[in-house]
Design an enzyme around this catalytic site. Structure first.
Site, PDB file in Angstrom:
ATOM      1  N   THR A   1       4.359 -26.967  66.906  1.00 35.24           N
ATOM      2  CA  THR A   1       3.428 -26.589  67.979  1.00 35.24           C
ATOM      3  C   THR A   1       2.922 -25.165  67.776  1.00 35.24           C
ATOM      4  O   THR A   1       1.719 -24.893  67.868  1.00 35.24           O
ATOM      5  CB  THR A   1       4.159 -26.710  69.345  1.00 35.24           C
ATOM      6  OG1 THR A   1       4.486 -28.083  69.546  1.00 35.24           O
ATOM      7  CG2 THR A   1       3.299 -26.212  70.494  1.00 35.24           C
TER       8      THR A   1
ATOM      9  N   ASN B   1       0.718 -39.554  65.310  1.00 36.53           N
ATOM     10  CA  ASN B   1       2.112 -39.720  65.723  1.00 36.53           C
ATOM     11  C   ASN B   1       2.345 -40.954  66.591  1.00 36.53           C
ATOM     12  O   ASN B   1       3.479 -41.367  66.772  1.00 36.53           O
ATOM     13  CB  ASN B   1       2.602 -38.464  66.463  1.00 36.53           C
ATOM     14  CG  ASN B   1       1.635 -37.997  67.521  1.00 36.53           C
ATOM     15  OD1 ASN B   1       0.471 -37.719  67.223  1.00 36.53           O
ATOM     16  ND2 ASN B   1       2.082 -37.917  68.750  1.00 36.53           N
TER      17      ASN B   1
ATOM     18  N   SER C   1       6.780 -29.114  60.437  1.00 37.25           N
ATOM     19  CA  SER C   1       7.891 -28.841  61.344  1.00 37.25           C
ATOM     20  C   SER C   1       9.190 -29.332  60.713  1.00 37.25           C
ATOM     21  O   SER C   1       9.222 -30.401  60.089  1.00 37.25           O
ATOM     22  CB  SER C   1       7.632 -29.579  62.662  1.00 37.25           C
ATOM     23  OG  SER C   1       8.690 -29.354  63.552  1.00 37.25           O
TER      24      SER C   1
ATOM     25  N   HIS D   1      12.180 -30.240  62.146  1.00 36.81           N
ATOM     26  CA  HIS D   1      13.041 -31.269  62.751  1.00 36.81           C
ATOM     27  C   HIS D   1      12.527 -32.690  62.552  1.00 36.81           C
ATOM     28  O   HIS D   1      13.193 -33.653  62.913  1.00 36.81           O
ATOM     29  CB  HIS D   1      13.300 -30.971  64.236  1.00 36.81           C
ATOM     30  CG  HIS D   1      12.151 -31.198  65.155  1.00 36.81           C
ATOM     31  ND1 HIS D   1      12.093 -32.260  66.026  1.00 36.81           N
ATOM     32  CD2 HIS D   1      11.011 -30.510  65.354  1.00 36.81           C
ATOM     33  CE1 HIS D   1      10.977 -32.199  66.726  1.00 36.81           C
ATOM     34  NE2 HIS D   1      10.299 -31.144  66.342  1.00 36.81           N
TER      35      HIS D   1
ATOM     36  N   THR E   1      12.075 -11.302  65.169  1.00 35.83           N
ATOM     37  CA  THR E   1      13.164 -11.446  64.192  1.00 35.83           C
ATOM     38  C   THR E   1      13.319 -12.923  63.827  1.00 35.83           C
ATOM     39  O   THR E   1      13.334 -13.796  64.693  1.00 35.83           O
ATOM     40  CB  THR E   1      14.468 -10.877  64.791  1.00 35.83           C
ATOM     41  OG1 THR E   1      14.223  -9.504  65.104  1.00 35.83           O
ATOM     42  CG2 THR E   1      15.623 -10.989  63.813  1.00 35.83           C
TER      43      THR E   1
ATOM     44  N   CYS F   1       6.123 -36.907  72.969  1.00 37.14           N
ATOM     45  CA  CYS F   1       5.497 -35.707  73.508  1.00 37.14           C
ATOM     46  C   CYS F   1       4.609 -36.012  74.702  1.00 37.14           C
ATOM     47  O   CYS F   1       4.373 -35.154  75.530  1.00 37.14           O
ATOM     48  CB  CYS F   1       4.692 -35.009  72.433  1.00 37.14           C
ATOM     49  SG  CYS F   1       5.747 -34.546  71.078  1.00 37.14           S
TER      50      CYS F   1
HETATM   51  N1  PLP Z   1       2.011 -32.450  65.636  1.00 33.64           N
HETATM   52  C1  PLP Z   1       2.403 -33.729  65.614  1.00 33.64           C
HETATM   53  C2  PLP Z   1       1.510 -34.754  64.998  1.00 33.64           C
HETATM   54  C3  PLP Z   1       3.634 -34.096  66.155  1.00 33.64           C
HETATM   55  O1  PLP Z   1       4.008 -35.389  66.146  1.00 33.64           O
HETATM   56  C4  PLP Z   1       4.445 -33.109  66.745  1.00 33.64           C
HETATM   57  C5  PLP Z   1       5.728 -33.472  67.393  1.00 33.64           C
HETATM   58  O2  PLP Z   1       5.970 -34.594  67.732  1.00 33.64           O
HETATM   59  C6  PLP Z   1       4.001 -31.777  66.719  1.00 33.64           C
HETATM   60  C7  PLP Z   1       2.776 -31.495  66.163  1.00 33.64           C
HETATM   61  C8  PLP Z   1       4.816 -30.682  67.334  1.00 33.64           C
HETATM   62  O3  PLP Z   1       5.905 -30.328  66.528  1.00 33.64           O
HETATM   63  P1  PLP Z   1       7.152 -29.555  67.191  1.00 33.64           P
HETATM   64  O4  PLP Z   1       7.944 -30.568  67.936  1.00 33.64           O
HETATM   65  O5  PLP Z   1       7.886 -28.977  66.016  1.00 33.64           O
HETATM   66  O6  PLP Z   1       6.583 -28.507  68.065  1.00 33.64           O
END
Ligand code: PLP
Length: 388
Positions: free
Chosen positions: A72, A151, A201, A203, A243, A329
């Protein structure tokens, strides 16, 4: 428990766990000049190289990787950083799509309120509306931002082709790809894609939560086309002060290295699990929302026969199976997914859609069990609906 929500997040891989455990006592600040600080800086730099290599960059280009707190934040830095670096009166138009993640879409809404003209391409059926792009793509475009993999539907957009055409029409245009769902799932990388900015990202690739990265091309830095919005001590080449999250970053580096080394076999495994999952879903009496063109190896969007996604989610959860409704999300909002509606589903169909997202730790057994439980759920919930 069967975990089929790997697009929401993934379990830490052993390599990341091991590296984090090794570094638990490394508490030096990477900006400090003493030994402890230098040791931490070395760890951050090693991780930066691993992430760079996983993005198809050369070891010497690792400085193009800016660590952030998540995908994000990488998207926010890319979009806000370049929108406000330029005099918006010269180029005021931004092209994006109708189905971006909220970390892009909600930033676009902010920019609209600030006077930018945002054009959104439809992604009906999982394909970009190229006709509209051609109508809109001219010298007034400041920025094009398109995700690599959706997603919710797993649709893969032809970003490379779009960016090439954007640059041909306007060499000054800035190209950004939210590659969070495509990272280490598709054979893509920022340089081949022609992306000036590219978000990932940790995770989503079996690294820790709370760390992400933005690739910023050397040209963007040289021409000062991007400015930071988190301002302070000048860490991360001045693009992201604060940091560094040392444990997160070393875990990210380890996961990136492991994912990159095993890319082909992981991808093959996911594709074979996806095929099995689609067969099971069809046998259970549901429909796969199949995007045209290339599909992500790990995402299956499933339309249930007149059962609300929330109801099925609870049914599956009670049986120990974790999936999500649409995308994790957007699960905070009660409204129907705009992405699924733009894809071409009616509102009630979108409201009956669940997402299964596969991971490398899933087995064929997991998928078969899921298929059987899904079938039981559909049979029972449809019968229940008829009775009442
Ligand atoms: N962009 C997409 C396409 C995602 O699927 C996600 C999270 O599901 C993100 C951005 C956001 O990533 P983060 O969870 O590391 O903020």
């Amino acid at each position: 428990m069967i975990y089929l929500d790997n697009s929401a997040t993934t379990a830490l891989c052993d390599a990341a766990k091991k590296k984090i455990a090794e570094c638990l006592d490394c508490y030096g600040n990477p900006s400090s000049r003493h030994t402890l600080g230098l040791d931490s800086k070395k760890l951050v730099d090693e991780a930066r190289v691993s992430v760079a290599l996983s993005l198809g960059l050369k070891r010497g280009d690792a400085q193009s990787i800016i660590f952030t707190s998540c995908g994000t934040e990488a998207n926010n830095l890319a979009i806000l950083g370049s929108a406000y670096a330029k005099d918006k009166r010269r180029a005021n138009k931004i092209i994006t799509t109708n189905s971006e993640h909220p970390s892009v879409e909600n930033v676009m809404q902010r920019l609209e309120r600030d006077g930018f003209d945002v054009v959104r391409l439809s992604t009906r059926g999982g394909e970009l509306d190229v006709e509209k792009f051609e109508q809109e793509m001219d010298s007034s475009v400041l920025f094009v931002s398109v995700m690599a993999v959706n997603n919710e539907t797993g649709a893969c957009y032809d970003v490379k082709k779009l960016f090439a055409e954007a640059k041909r029409r306007n060499p000054d245009v800035i190209t950004h790809c939210d590659a969070v769902q495509g990272y280490l799932k598709l054979d893509i990388c920022p340089q081949k894609m022609g992306a000036d900015l590219y978000s990932v990202s940790a995770h989503k690739i079996h690294g820790p939560k709370g760390v992400g990265a933005l690739y910023i091309s050397p040209d963007m830095v040289k021409t000062k086309k991007i400015i930071p919005y988190i301002i302070g001590g000048g860490q991360e080449s001045g693009f992201r002060s604060g940091t560094e999250n040392l444990l997160g970053i070393v875990g990210f580096g380890a996961a990136a290295r492991e994912g990159f080394e095993n890319f082909s076999q992981n991808r093959e495994k996911l594709i074979s699990l996806r095929k099995l999952c689609e067969e099971e879903v069809t046998r259970a009496g549901a429909v796969v929302n199949t995007p045209c063109g290339e599909r992500a190896p790990h995402i299956v969007s499933i339309r249930l026969p007149k059962i609300k996604s929330e109801t099925m989610l609870n049914f599956l959860s009670a049986k120990g199976i974790c999936v999500s409704a649409g995308s994790a999300c957007s699960s905070h909002s009660q409204s129907v997914s705009g992405t699924l509606v733009d894809f071409g589903l009616a509102r009630d169909e979108a409201d009956s859609t669940i997402r299964v997202s596969l991971g490398i730790y899933n087995t064929e057994e997991d998928i078969k069990t899921f298929g059987a439980v899904l079938k039981d759920g559909i049979d029972m919930l449809v019968r229940f609906k008829r009775l009442y």
